[in-house]
Design an enzyme around this catalytic site. Structure first.
Site, PDB file in Angstrom:
ATOM      1  N   TYR A  79      -7.916  12.492   0.755  1.00  0.00           N
ATOM      2  CA  TYR A  79      -6.707  11.676   0.983  1.00  0.00           C
ATOM      3  C   TYR A  79      -6.238  11.802   2.438  1.00  0.00           C
ATOM      4  O   TYR A  79      -5.669  10.876   3.011  1.00  0.00           O
ATOM      5  CB  TYR A  79      -5.610  12.058  -0.017  1.00  0.00           C
ATOM      6  CG  TYR A  79      -4.568  10.976  -0.209  1.00  0.00           C
ATOM      7  CD1 TYR A  79      -4.918   9.745  -0.765  1.00  0.00           C
ATOM      8  CD2 TYR A  79      -3.240  11.176   0.171  1.00  0.00           C
ATOM      9  CE1 TYR A  79      -3.963   8.747  -0.939  1.00  0.00           C
ATOM     10  CE2 TYR A  79      -2.284  10.188  -0.010  1.00  0.00           C
ATOM     11  CZ  TYR A  79      -2.654   8.979  -0.559  1.00  0.00           C
ATOM     12  OH  TYR A  79      -1.707   7.990  -0.728  1.00  0.00           O
TER      13      TYR A  79
ATOM     14  N   LYS B 192       1.937   9.359   4.109  1.00  0.00           N
ATOM     15  CA  LYS B 192       2.915   9.347   3.007  1.00  0.00           C
ATOM     16  C   LYS B 192       4.040  10.357   3.264  1.00  0.00           C
ATOM     17  O   LYS B 192       5.195  10.117   2.897  1.00  0.00           O
ATOM     18  CB  LYS B 192       2.229   9.644   1.667  1.00  0.00           C
ATOM     19  CG  LYS B 192       1.280   8.550   1.183  1.00  0.00           C
ATOM     20  CD  LYS B 192       1.959   7.208   1.029  1.00  0.00           C
ATOM     21  CE  LYS B 192       1.091   6.188   0.305  1.00  0.00           C
ATOM     22  NZ  LYS B 192       1.611   4.812   0.444  1.00  0.00           N
TER      23      LYS B 192
HETATM   24  P1  NAD Z   1      -3.584  -2.574  -3.385  1.00  0.00           P
HETATM   25  O1  NAD Z   1      -4.852  -2.561  -2.597  1.00  0.00           O
HETATM   26  O2  NAD Z   1      -3.523  -3.421  -4.588  1.00  0.00           O
HETATM   27  O3  NAD Z   1      -2.352  -2.901  -2.449  1.00  0.00           O
HETATM   28  C1  NAD Z   1      -2.299  -2.559  -1.103  1.00  0.00           C
HETATM   29  C2  NAD Z   1      -1.677  -3.732  -0.384  1.00  0.00           C
HETATM   30  O4  NAD Z   1      -1.452  -3.408   0.994  1.00  0.00           O
HETATM   31  C3  NAD Z   1      -2.579  -4.984  -0.408  1.00  0.00           C
HETATM   32  O5  NAD Z   1      -1.861  -6.055  -0.963  1.00  0.00           O
HETATM   33  C4  NAD Z   1      -2.849  -5.233   1.056  1.00  0.00           C
HETATM   34  O6  NAD Z   1      -2.972  -6.613   1.372  1.00  0.00           O
HETATM   35  C5  NAD Z   1      -1.610  -4.622   1.676  1.00  0.00           C
HETATM   36  N1  NAD Z   1      -1.748  -4.410   3.122  1.00  0.00           N
HETATM   37  C6  NAD Z   1      -2.597  -3.569   3.780  1.00  0.00           C
HETATM   38  N2  NAD Z   1      -2.447  -3.732   5.116  1.00  0.00           N
HETATM   39  C7  NAD Z   1      -1.481  -4.680   5.291  1.00  0.00           C
HETATM   40  C8  NAD Z   1      -0.892  -5.296   6.423  1.00  0.00           C
HETATM   41  N3  NAD Z   1      -1.269  -4.984   7.671  1.00  0.00           N
HETATM   42  N4  NAD Z   1       0.080  -6.226   6.230  1.00  0.00           N
HETATM   43  C9  NAD Z   1       0.460  -6.579   4.982  1.00  0.00           C
HETATM   44  N5  NAD Z   1      -0.067  -6.046   3.869  1.00  0.00           N
HETATM   45  C10 NAD Z   1      -1.029  -5.111   4.019  1.00  0.00           C
HETATM   46  O7  NAD Z   1      -3.359  -1.028  -3.755  1.00  0.00           O
HETATM   47  P2  NAD Z   1      -2.147  -0.258  -4.455  1.00  0.00           P
HETATM   48  O8  NAD Z   1      -2.739   1.017  -4.923  1.00  0.00           O
HETATM   49  O9  NAD Z   1      -1.435  -1.134  -5.400  1.00  0.00           O
HETATM   50  O10 NAD Z   1      -1.233   0.106  -3.217  1.00  0.00           O
HETATM   51  C11 NAD Z   1       0.160  -0.187  -3.166  1.00  0.00           C
HETATM   52  C12 NAD Z   1       0.931   1.026  -2.661  1.00  0.00           C
HETATM   53  O11 NAD Z   1       0.924   2.022  -3.673  1.00  0.00           O
HETATM   54  C13 NAD Z   1       0.351   1.678  -1.415  1.00  0.00           C
HETATM   55  O12 NAD Z   1       1.410   2.118  -0.591  1.00  0.00           O
HETATM   56  C14 NAD Z   1      -0.380   2.872  -1.994  1.00  0.00           C
HETATM   57  O13 NAD Z   1      -0.554   3.918  -1.053  1.00  0.00           O
HETATM   58  C15 NAD Z   1       0.595   3.246  -3.074  1.00  0.00           C
HETATM   59  N6  NAD Z   1       0.086   4.158  -4.090  1.00  0.00           N
HETATM   60  C16 NAD Z   1      -1.058   3.880  -4.748  1.00  0.00           C
HETATM   61  C17 NAD Z   1      -1.517   4.760  -5.705  1.00  0.00           C
HETATM   62  C18 NAD Z   1      -2.782   4.478  -6.453  1.00  0.00           C
HETATM   63  O14 NAD Z   1      -3.330   5.413  -7.062  1.00  0.00           O
HETATM   64  N7  NAD Z   1      -3.274   3.249  -6.460  1.00  0.00           N
HETATM   65  C19 NAD Z   1      -0.808   5.928  -6.002  1.00  0.00           C
HETATM   66  C20 NAD Z   1       0.381   6.174  -5.308  1.00  0.00           C
HETATM   67  C21 NAD Z   1       0.819   5.288  -4.355  1.00  0.00           C
END
Ligand code: NAD
Length: 254
Positions: A156, A163
């Site tokens: 990570y 984060k």
């Molecule tokens: P996801 O890939 O579905 O979403 C990530 C989004 O970020 C995408 O829509 C992408 O287009 C957008 N993005 C990236 N760069 C960008 C930019 N320059 N401008 C605009 N948009 C941009 O994945 P996710 O897991 O749903 O991620 C959403 C959030 O949740 C993130 O912050 C991720 O770190 C967080 N998160 C995810 C998890 C997990 O296990 N999936 C756990 C905890 C937190």
């Protein structure tokens, strides 16, 4: 179905496809009566989002690595929908070498990009939303974080650092926007298989580890995360300010 968010307009940033946490949040908020507006990163991602939302009018392009793009997006939102009641920021990105092996694989450029898109962008979003007078009184801002901010999770790496920055930033934002009646919080979600997660080396091990440590050995779902999001966007949460709320089925305890 419910009416927790009736009369509320919420901007959802980061729904890429139906697996996205942002989409889980949007689905629950819609069930609770919210009117939703979505941003997408680029034309390619617009297509998949349009298939889900089915209404182009509610989609606005916004690349959060560009101030101009955020400003332009918020002008379009304000023109089309007036002021809004909340923003869900579910956006993160780090280049591949930042998400594998040793933290010393990190590069200055990769680190900067990860922190720009995954941490600074939340602050930029709040800054331009305030500047454009886009937010109603009692508006709520929420971002998505992960426990890699406080623990050294395999692979990570830089994203964990991003984060940690995001969570600290959220607290400062909560302090300074609180005076204007805007509350800011973060949801710390358990691991879910999304597009973003597949960028992490050995992500299936991470997902398995997470599932095994959930109190009932069943991974959290995007709808469960969406439930917390709907609560944070609703008037039920007006006393919750500057907090990191875990929605991970207890993984962070174990
Ligand atoms: P996801 O890939 O579905 O979403 C990530 C989004 O970020 C995408 O829509 C992408 O287009 C957008 N993005 C990236 N760069 C960008 C930019 N320059 N401008 C605009 N948009 C941009 O994945 P996710 O897991 O749903 O991620 C959403 C959030 O949740 C993130 O912050 C991720 O770190 C967080 N998160 C995810 C998890 C997990 O296990 N999936 C756990 C905890 C937190």
């Amino acid at each position: 179905m419910g009416n927790l968010l009736e009369g509320k307009k919420i901007l959802v940033m980061g729904a890429a496809n139906r697996r996205s946490i942002a989409w889980g949040c949007a689905s629950v908020m819609q069930e609770q009566g919210a009117q939703l507006i979505y941003t997408y990163q680029n034309e390619r991602l617009k297509k998949s989002l349009l298939k889900l939302v089915g209404d182009e009018e509610r989609l606005v392009e916004c690349d959060v690595s560009s101030d101009e793009s955020i400003q332009a997006a918020f002008s379009i939102v304000k023109e089309g929908f007036g002021t809004i009641d909340g923003i869900v920021h579910a956006i993160a990105f780090a280049p591949k070498q930042e998400l594998e092996g040793n933290i010393l694989n990190s590069t200055r450029a990769g680190f900067a990009q990860a922190l720009d898109v995954s941490s600074y962008s939340f602050l930029a979003v709040a800054k331009f939303a305030v500047e454009k007078e886009l937010l109603n009184e009692n508006a709520s801002l929420a971002t998505l974080t992960y426990m890699g901010s406080t623990r050294a999770i395999p692979s990570y790496n830089t994203m964990g650092i991003a984060k940690a920055a995001l969570e600290a930033e959220m607290r400062y934002m909560a302090r300074d926007l609180g005076a204007q009646g805007i509350r800011v919080n973060a949801i710390s979600a358990g691991a879910v298989k999304t597009l973003a997660v597949t960028g992490i080396k050995d992500h299936s091990k991470l997902l398995d580890m997470s599932q095994n440590r959930a109190v009932d050995c069943v991974s959290v779902t995007t709808s469960q995360i969406g439930g917390m999001c709907a609560f944070l966007m609703s008037d039920l949460s007006t006393g919750v300010v500057g907090d990191v709320l875990y929605v991970d089925k207890g993984v962070h305890l174990i």
